[in-house]
Each structure stands twice: as structure tokens, then as C-alpha cells.
Design an enzyme around this catalytic site. Structure first.
Site, PDB file in Angstrom:
ATOM      1  N   HIS A 293      75.443 -33.055  37.680  1.00  0.00           N
ATOM      2  CA  HIS A 293      75.765 -34.466  37.484  1.00  0.00           C
ATOM      3  C   HIS A 293      76.311 -35.029  38.785  1.00  0.00           C
ATOM      4  O   HIS A 293      77.522 -35.009  39.025  1.00  0.00           O
ATOM      5  CB  HIS A 293      76.766 -34.586  36.330  1.00  0.00           C
ATOM      6  CG  HIS A 293      77.179 -35.995  36.014  1.00  0.00           C
ATOM      7  ND1 HIS A 293      77.886 -36.319  34.887  1.00  0.00           N
ATOM      8  CD2 HIS A 293      76.996 -37.167  36.671  1.00  0.00           C
ATOM      9  CE1 HIS A 293      78.119 -37.617  34.866  1.00  0.00           C
ATOM     10  NE2 HIS A 293      77.587 -38.161  35.954  1.00  0.00           N
TER      11      HIS A 293
ATOM     12  N   HIS B 250      75.306 -38.369  41.577  1.00  0.00           N
ATOM     13  CA  HIS B 250      74.456 -39.514  41.941  1.00  0.00           C
ATOM     14  C   HIS B 250      74.375 -39.589  43.462  1.00  0.00           C
ATOM     15  O   HIS B 250      75.425 -39.649  44.125  1.00  0.00           O
ATOM     16  CB  HIS B 250      75.052 -40.810  41.397  1.00  0.00           C
ATOM     17  CG  HIS B 250      75.303 -40.760  39.923  1.00  0.00           C
ATOM     18  ND1 HIS B 250      74.435 -41.308  38.995  1.00  0.00           N
ATOM     19  CD2 HIS B 250      76.315 -40.197  39.211  1.00  0.00           C
ATOM     20  CE1 HIS B 250      74.917 -41.106  37.777  1.00  0.00           C
ATOM     21  NE2 HIS B 250      76.048 -40.427  37.866  1.00  0.00           N
TER      22      HIS B 250
ATOM     23  N   HIS C 161      74.054 -40.749  30.283  1.00  0.00           N
ATOM     24  CA  HIS C 161      75.510 -40.860  30.256  1.00  0.00           C
ATOM     25  C   HIS C 161      75.873 -41.427  28.883  1.00  0.00           C
ATOM     26  O   HIS C 161      75.341 -42.467  28.474  1.00  0.00           O
ATOM     27  CB  HIS C 161      76.004 -41.824  31.325  1.00  0.00           C
ATOM     28  CG  HIS C 161      75.928 -41.291  32.730  1.00  0.00           C
ATOM     29  ND1 HIS C 161      74.842 -40.634  33.248  1.00  0.00           N
ATOM     30  CD2 HIS C 161      76.847 -41.317  33.740  1.00  0.00           C
ATOM     31  CE1 HIS C 161      75.083 -40.285  34.501  1.00  0.00           C
ATOM     32  NE2 HIS C 161      76.291 -40.686  34.831  1.00  0.00           N
TER      33      HIS C 161
ATOM     34  N   GLU D 232      81.341 -42.098  27.553  1.00  0.00           N
ATOM     35  CA  GLU D 232      82.195 -41.964  28.748  1.00  0.00           C
ATOM     36  C   GLU D 232      83.564 -42.572  28.437  1.00  0.00           C
ATOM     37  O   GLU D 232      83.662 -43.614  27.788  1.00  0.00           O
ATOM     38  CB  GLU D 232      81.530 -42.645  29.947  1.00  0.00           C
ATOM     39  CG  GLU D 232      82.190 -42.277  31.254  1.00  0.00           C
ATOM     40  CD  GLU D 232      81.404 -42.729  32.490  1.00  0.00           C
ATOM     41  OE1 GLU D 232      80.279 -43.247  32.335  1.00  0.00           O
ATOM     42  OE2 GLU D 232      81.931 -42.569  33.602  1.00  0.00           O
TER      43      GLU D 232
ATOM     44  N   ASP E  24      79.975 -35.905  39.956  1.00  0.00           N
ATOM     45  CA  ASP E  24      79.577 -37.280  39.628  1.00  0.00           C
ATOM     46  C   ASP E  24      79.278 -38.085  40.900  1.00  0.00           C
ATOM     47  O   ASP E  24      78.119 -38.319  41.232  1.00  0.00           O
ATOM     48  CB  ASP E  24      80.667 -37.952  38.774  1.00  0.00           C
ATOM     49  CG  ASP E  24      80.127 -39.067  37.888  1.00  0.00           C
ATOM     50  OD1 ASP E  24      78.935 -39.400  38.003  1.00  0.00           O
ATOM     51  OD2 ASP E  24      80.901 -39.615  37.071  1.00  0.00           O
ATOM     52  N   ASP E  25      80.332 -38.534  41.592  1.00  0.00           N
ATOM     53  CA  ASP E  25      80.166 -39.366  42.789  1.00  0.00           C
ATOM     54  C   ASP E  25      81.151 -38.876  43.852  1.00  0.00           C
ATOM     55  O   ASP E  25      82.155 -39.549  44.144  1.00  0.00           O
ATOM     56  CB  ASP E  25      80.450 -40.833  42.427  1.00  0.00           C
ATOM     57  CG  ASP E  25      79.497 -41.327  41.344  1.00  0.00           C
ATOM     58  OD1 ASP E  25      78.363 -41.677  41.677  1.00  0.00           O
ATOM     59  OD2 ASP E  25      79.899 -41.314  40.163  1.00  0.00           O
TER      60      ASP E  25
HETATM   61  N1  ADE Z   1      76.859 -44.147  38.040  1.00  0.00           N
HETATM   62  C1  ADE Z   1      77.415 -43.269  38.879  1.00  0.00           C
HETATM   63  N2  ADE Z   1      78.448 -42.659  38.288  1.00  0.00           N
HETATM   64  C2  ADE Z   1      78.544 -43.153  37.044  1.00  0.00           C
HETATM   65  C3  ADE Z   1      79.398 -42.924  35.953  1.00  0.00           C
HETATM   66  N3  ADE Z   1      80.385 -42.034  35.997  1.00  0.00           N
HETATM   67  N4  ADE Z   1      79.204 -43.628  34.841  1.00  0.00           N
HETATM   68  C4  ADE Z   1      78.222 -44.526  34.768  1.00  0.00           C
HETATM   69  N5  ADE Z   1      77.386 -44.775  35.773  1.00  0.00           N
HETATM   70  C5  ADE Z   1      77.539 -44.101  36.899  1.00  0.00           C
HETATM   71 ZN    ZN Z   2      77.486 -40.133  36.441  1.00  0.00          ZN
END
Ligand code: ADE
Ligand code: ZN
Length: 358
Positions: free
Chosen positions: A17, A19, A196, A199, A281-282
Site C-alpha cells: 500500500h 502511492h 481503500h 478509513e 501509504d505515502d
Molecule cells: N491517496 C493516497 N493516500 C491515501 C489515503 N490514505 N486515503 C485515501 N486516498 C489516498
Molecule cells: Zn492509500
């Protein structure tokens, strides 16, 4: 003897996971913005500081615009894998990219995908990390018709490395059932499917546990990203456990106030018997790495080698690699885990919480 922190960093891992737009190093973003004439309102380090989930999504979409040529995609992919390799022992990664972030910028699907693939291939040679790509739809800015358009692009330019589709953005803007037709068509095209869902930065009424069932029954997802809000419904948790659905949890939130609560949700999911892995994630935007995410979770939850082994193997088993390849990797993971445990200093449970780059 291996310290506990070094052991946690070295445990073999799979990233399921991440991006690519959230993994652009700040210095790379600043540089590409200048080269490509993108006027950022502030430097990347500041852009990567935000106070709401929606501001984060805006920052992410802006960062994506800095990728303007196939070489930029190549660089972003290569650097992303280098970071996963150097800062957390990742051996395989499955990476989201959002074609609709870049298409309005004049970049055709094959240009972005081939740039990414070049970077991933070079990174596989340089660091021994295998990888796959997941084409993703941001539900906050895309229509269901654009998901179908993405499937057309994928069908016109098939690539072995692109194995599935995903759904990100704010769940309240595009609940799962909106995407059922596109996800059905993706399944017919032989693509793996995730989304996703549930969340924890969405309210329960925006991202309710019922969305889990929609993702399974109408979208045909075989694994899911996040999922924390299902904890509100024990029947949904029981179903997810029974069906062995894998959740790619993010160990570090971009929102400081959500970090400790997120870790408690991860604990609750793990203890409920849900199948989870810890992901970044990011990582660039959130200022984390795979190793840092693991160390913060293990320190806070008091976890040890048994939890590390379960998470390591769960991530690998949930990957979308061919089964034969997974079996080979699993034997390697088990051997590495055994060797690391044998080297671990049994008296050391101190955890270094620094983000860097160990
Ligand atoms: N895009 C990148 N990270 C995300 C996240 N945690 N939730 C939704 N969209 C995303
Ligand atoms: Zn994500």
C-alpha cells in the site's frame, strides 16, 4: 548481536500500500517542479505539512503534477524502491499510480506506465526488490466513466507489471457501489482488485463497515486498504476473519492526532485475528519509512518477534505475485526470519523512533 531496532528494520517485508505520488522525495519534488515549470505554493517540506485529510489529498495531487515526462516517472519509481529497500527491508512492492492525475497534464497512459516500469526494472536490478503496479482511481476527482476509461487504457497497453486496480481518495465522495460496474469489468479482464475502505479519517457514516461487504460482494476485491472502521461492527470483523481478507494498514498517519489512535486500531485488528500487513501509504508526504512505521508500532504496542513473523509472512501471502513465486519467496523469508531471530540480542527491547534512514 542485533539490536531490536536493527532487527525490526531488517525483517523481510512486502509493501502492498504505497502511492507513487506520495512517495516523491521532497528534494526531488522541488527539483522537478522547477524543471517542469510547476509553480508550487511552497517548498515540498512545507507542502507536506497539512492539518486535514483533505489538505493532504490536495498536496498529493499537486505533487503528482511534478511528474511530467517518462524520465520523471522512472526517477520517482527508482527512488521509491531505493527508500523501501534501504529503510525497512522491503523485498517486494505493489505500487499505486493514478493515471487521471497525469493525463490532463498531457501524459498518455503508456508514457507514464513505461516510465514507471523502467524505474522499477532498474530498481530490481540495483536493489533486488521485485514490484508490481496497481492503476488507481481517485474517487474524489474521478467519475465512474473515468474508471472505465482507465480500463480501456490498460487493455490497449497491457503490461505484465500492471496487475490490478485500486480506489483511493475520500470514501465519502465515492462509496464503493458507485464503482461496481468498473470493478466487475476489471475482474472479467483478469485484473486483481482492491479499494481503500473504512478509513479512519472518514466518519463512520461516511465509511461504514457495510462498505466492507460492498467491496467484497459488488466489487470483488480480494484484499482491501485500511479497513479500521470495520471494528465498529463485530459481525463484519467476523466475516473478514472467516474469509481471510487481507488489510493493508498504514502504520503512520499523515495527521499527528491520528497516529496513536491508528496504532490502537491496528492492535485491535491484529488481536481480532484479521489478516493485516503494515504499509507506508505515502511515505515521503507523511515523513515516514517502512522501518520507522514498524518501529513506532512495535514500540507502542509492545510487540516482539512473534508479531514480526506473522506480519512479515502475511504481507507476502497477500501479494499479487504468482503463487509459485510467493512459495519461493516465503522459503527465503522464513530462513531470514530464523537467522535474524538467532542474532537478536534477547535483552534488548529498546526501540529507536527516528525516521531516518538507518
Ligand atoms: N491517496 C493516497 N493516500 C491515501 C489515503 N490514505 N486515503 C485515501 N486516498 C489516498
Ligand atoms: Zn492509500
Amino acid at each position: 548481536m542485533l539490536s531490536f531496532s536493527d532487527y525490526l528494520d531488517a525483517v523481510p517485508k512486502v509493501e502492498l500500500h504505497l502511492h507513487i505520488a506520495g512517495a516523491i522525495r521532497p528534494e526531488t519534488l522541488d527539483e522537478l517542479a522547477v524543471v517542469n515549470g510547476l509553480r508550487l505554493p511552497k517548498r515540498a517540506e512545507e507542502l507536506y505539512r497539512f492539518t486535514s485529510f483533505y489538505d493532504f489529498l490536495d498536496a498529493l495531487r499537486l505533487a503528482a503534477l511534478a511528474l511530467a515526462t517518462p524520465q520523471d516517472f522512472r526517477r520517482a519509481a527508482h527512488e521509491c524502491i531505493e527508500d523501501l529497500h534501504r529503510h525497512g527491508g522491503v523485498r517486494h512492492a505493489e505500487i499505486f499510480f493514478n493515471p487521471h492525475y497525469h493525463a490532463p497534464n498531457g501524459i498518455a497512459y503508456p508514457e507514464m506506465v513505461d516510465g514507471l516500469i523502467e524505474g522499477l526494472e532498474a530498481a530490481e536490478r540495483d536493489f533486488g526488490v521485485s514490484s508490481r503496479l496497481i492503476a488507481c482511481i481517485d474517487r474524489s476527482v474521478c467519475l465512474p466513466s473515468e474508471a472505465l476509461q482507465m480500463l480501456d487504457w490498460m487493455a490497449a497497453h497491457p503490461r505484465d507489471r500492471v496487475v490490478g486496480i485500486g480506489l483511493d481518495g475520500a470514501e465519502r465522495a465515492g462509496p464503493p457501489l458507485l464503482w461496481a460496474e468498473a470493478w466487475r469489468q476489471a475482474g472479467r479482464a483478469g485484473l486483481r482488485r482492491t479499494a481503500h475502505v473504512c478509513e479512519d479519517n472518514q466518519a463512520l457514516f461516511e465509511a461504514p463497515p457495510a462498505h466492507f461487504s460492498h467491496c467484497r460482494d459488488a466489487l470483488g476485491c480480494d484484499r482491501l486498504d485500511h479497513g479500521y472502521n470495520i471494528l465498529a461492527d463485530p459481525a463484519v470483523v467476523a466475516r473478514a476473519v472467516r474469509e481471510g481478507v487481507h488489510f493493508t494498514a498504514a502504520s503512520w498517519s499523515g495527521l499527528p492526532g491520528n497516529r496513536a489512535p491508528r496504532r490502537q486500531r491496528i492492535r485491535a485488528m491484529f488481536e481480532a485475528g484479521l489478516d493485516i500487513s503494515l504499509c507506508t501509504d505515502d511515505p515521503a508526504i507523511f515523513g515516514t519509512t517502512m522501518g520507522h512505521g514498524w518501529r513506532t508500532v512495535f514500540a507502542d504496542l509492545g510487540w516482539g518477534v512473534a508479531e514480526a513473523r506473522r506480519l512479515s509472512l502475511a504481507g507476502l501471502r497477500a501479494s499479487w505475485l504468482p503463487e509459485a513465486r510467493k512459495a519461493v519467496l516465503e522459503a527465503g523469508f522464513v530462513a531470514m526470519l530464523d537467522a535474524l531471530e538467532a542474532e537478536l540480542d534477547p535483552g534488548d527491547r529498546a526501540v529507536d523512533l527516528a525516521v531516518t534512514r538507518r
